[in-house]
Design a protein around this motif. Structure first.
Motif, PDB file in Angstrom:
ATOM      1  N   UNK A  19       0.847  -1.191   0.000  1.00 19.47           N
ATOM      2  CA  UNK A  19       0.000   0.000   0.000  1.00 19.47           C
ATOM      3  C   UNK A  19       0.885   1.245   0.000  1.00 19.47           C
ATOM      4  N   UNK A  20       0.497   2.229  -0.773  1.00 23.56           N
ATOM      5  CA  UNK A  20       1.230   3.496  -0.812  1.00 23.56           C
ATOM      6  C   UNK A  20       0.516   4.532   0.047  1.00 23.56           C
ATOM      7  N   UNK A  21       1.259   5.316   0.827  1.00 29.45           N
ATOM      8  CA  UNK A  21       0.637   6.429   1.545  1.00 29.45           C
ATOM      9  C   UNK A  21       0.111   7.456   0.536  1.00 29.45           C
ATOM     10  N   UNK A  22      -0.747   8.355   0.982  1.00 28.28           N
ATOM     11  CA  UNK A  22      -1.299   9.358   0.059  1.00 28.28           C
ATOM     12  C   UNK A  22      -0.310  10.482  -0.224  1.00 28.28           C
ATOM     13  N   UNK A  23      -0.556  11.179  -1.291  1.00 26.66           N
ATOM     14  CA  UNK A  23       0.203  12.407  -1.565  1.00 26.66           C
ATOM     15  C   UNK A  23      -0.550  13.536  -0.873  1.00 26.66           C
ATOM     16  N   UNK A  24      -0.473  13.519   0.426  1.00 26.28           N
ATOM     17  CA  UNK A  24      -1.223  14.440   1.262  1.00 26.28           C
ATOM     18  C   UNK A  24      -1.274  13.889   2.668  1.00 26.28           C
ATOM     19  N   UNK A  25      -2.250  14.348   3.475  1.00 20.37           N
ATOM     20  CA  UNK A  25      -2.300  13.902   4.865  1.00 20.37           C
ATOM     21  C   UNK A  25      -3.611  13.217   5.223  1.00 20.37           C
ATOM     22  N   UNK A  44       1.071  -5.761   5.661  1.00 24.02           N
ATOM     23  CA  UNK A  44       0.918  -4.790   4.573  1.00 24.02           C
ATOM     24  C   UNK A  44       2.197  -3.971   4.484  1.00 24.02           C
ATOM     25  N   UNK A  45       2.877  -4.103   3.368  1.00 23.45           N
ATOM     26  CA  UNK A  45       4.123  -3.389   3.101  1.00 23.45           C
ATOM     27  C   UNK A  45       3.781  -1.956   2.686  1.00 23.45           C
ATOM     28  N   UNK A  46       4.196  -0.987   3.493  1.00 22.01           N
ATOM     29  CA  UNK A  46       3.896   0.419   3.201  1.00 22.01           C
ATOM     30  C   UNK A  46       5.088   1.043   2.485  1.00 22.01           C
ATOM     31  N   UNK A  57       4.905   9.728   4.830  1.00 22.94           N
ATOM     32  CA  UNK A  57       5.938   8.753   5.168  1.00 22.94           C
ATOM     33  C   UNK A  57       5.376   7.353   5.390  1.00 22.94           C
ATOM     34  N   UNK A  58       6.236   6.366   5.145  1.00 24.31           N
ATOM     35  CA  UNK A  58       5.880   4.980   5.432  1.00 24.31           C
ATOM     36  C   UNK A  58       5.570   4.811   6.912  1.00 24.31           C
ATOM     37  N   UNK A  59       6.377   5.429   7.761  1.00 28.65           N
ATOM     38  CA  UNK A  59       6.175   5.297   9.204  1.00 28.65           C
ATOM     39  C   UNK A  59       4.810   5.816   9.636  1.00 28.65           C
ATOM     40  N   UNK A  73       4.337  -3.423   7.547  1.00 29.23           N
ATOM     41  CA  UNK A  73       5.742  -3.685   7.238  1.00 29.23           C
ATOM     42  C   UNK A  73       6.350  -2.350   6.833  1.00 29.23           C
ATOM     43  N   UNK A  74       7.272  -1.866   7.630  1.00 28.16           N
ATOM     44  CA  UNK A  74       7.888  -0.562   7.399  1.00 28.16           C
ATOM     45  C   UNK A  74       8.935  -0.665   6.294  1.00 28.16           C
ATOM     46  N   UNK A  75       8.709   0.043   5.205  1.00 29.97           N
ATOM     47  CA  UNK A  75       9.732   0.136   4.156  1.00 29.97           C
ATOM     48  C   UNK A  75      10.709   1.246   4.528  1.00 29.97           C
TER      49      UNK A  75
END
Length: 308
Positions: A19-25, A44-46, A57-59, A73-75
């Protein structure tokens, strides 16, 4: 011990999503997908600014997933952080109960959407793994100073590209990652079962012992497959798959039915996963749905794969 570690180390078929974080908050879309994945995957690998494109951020998303009861899963890439910053993020992750990570070197900013950003590359993926392994053994930080309360333990992973020329370079790099502490490996997306078998044979002949999870990318259409073939290193979608997707699109247009290529992509991914599991080719699969995480449960159901 994380769900993924428990599964792989006890001989179960491991299943992870990406999963990708958003381009935003605003994480609401990601959390909706997370609710569907809960109980369906071991983790889930972020992604960490994948393709050098700026995202949250992934975190940050890992913390939100953990709070929602989904194993993150922290990338961690070496592109944007020094070893101090990487270790700081790792310690923060541990404070939130995150105990699984995946080390990557990271794409250069020149290929991304913030090209004026200066790359760091203090450590590559092997260096990150080695630093964390040393931290766990010694209880000290990257400067050799004692960590208050001791060092956290992480189930450490890395990535490999099975379709690469010359492949021996990937085998050599894989060995370095395992020697540095990687316990599991997620591969780049692979579509040809015979290519996967050849790669696994090479790993076996090299005497490398680690858990390998085959990367599976559900295709959404022929255009997506062609784009990846032309622009994504290490991706090789067979022409036969592209032809099937194109035929599905033509059929949908003729009959006025939307979504046939995506449905076919789901079915092909499910067939691939079932074959990997049934033939015991790998220890698990890593599903990269690229924005269509809601389809992962359907893929696993069609493949007959359950983590229960």
């Amino acid at each position: 011990m994380s769900l993924l570690e428990t599964a792989l180390e006890t001989g179960k078929f491991g299943v992870t999503a990406e999963m990708a974080p958003p381009k935003g908050f605003d994480f609401s879309e990601q959390m909706e997908a997370a609710a569907l994945l809960n109980g369906k995957v071991h983790g889930v690998n972020v992604t960490d600014m994948q393709s050098a494109c700026l995202k949250a951020s992934s975190l940050g998303l890992c913390i939100k997933l953990k709070e929602a009861g989904v194993e993150p899963i922290l990338q961690v890439t070496g592109r944007d952080r020094s070893r101090m910053a990487i270790m700081g993020d790792i310690l923060s992750a541990a404070a939130f109960g995150i105990d699984t990570m995946l080390a990557l070197t990271g794409d250069h900013p020149v290929v991304g959407d913030c090209q004026q950003s200066k790359p760091v590359y203090d450590l590559d993926s092997v260096g990150i793994l080695h630093m964390l392994s040393t931290m766990e053994i010694t209880g000290k930080d990257c400067g050799g100073n004692d960590l208050a309360g001791g060092a956290p333990k992480f189930y450490k992973g890395a990535a490999v590209t099975p379709v690469y020329d010359p492949i021996q370079l990937q085998i050599n790099k894989l060995r370095q990652k395992v020697d540095a502490g990687a316990k599991y490996i997620q591969t780049q997306g692979i579509f040809d079962i015979e290519a996967l078998k050849r790669f696994m044979d090479l790993v076996d002949k090299a005497g490398i012992r680690c858990h390998i999870m085959a990367g599976v990318i559900p295709l959404k259409g022929a255009g997506m497959a062609r784009f990846m073939n032309e622009n994504v290193p290490g991706i090789a979608v067979p022409q036969s798959m592209i032809d099937r997707l194109a035929a599905a699109a033509a059929e949908g247009k003729e009959k006025g039915i939307k979504g046939l290529p995506m449905q076919l992509g789901i079915e092909m991914a499910a067939e691939f996963i079932a074959k990997i599991r049934d033939e015991k080719l790998c220890d698990g699969v890593h599903i990269m749905a690229i924005g269509a995480e809601k389809n992962v449960p359907a893929i696993l159901e069609k493949a007959g794969v359950s983590i229960a």
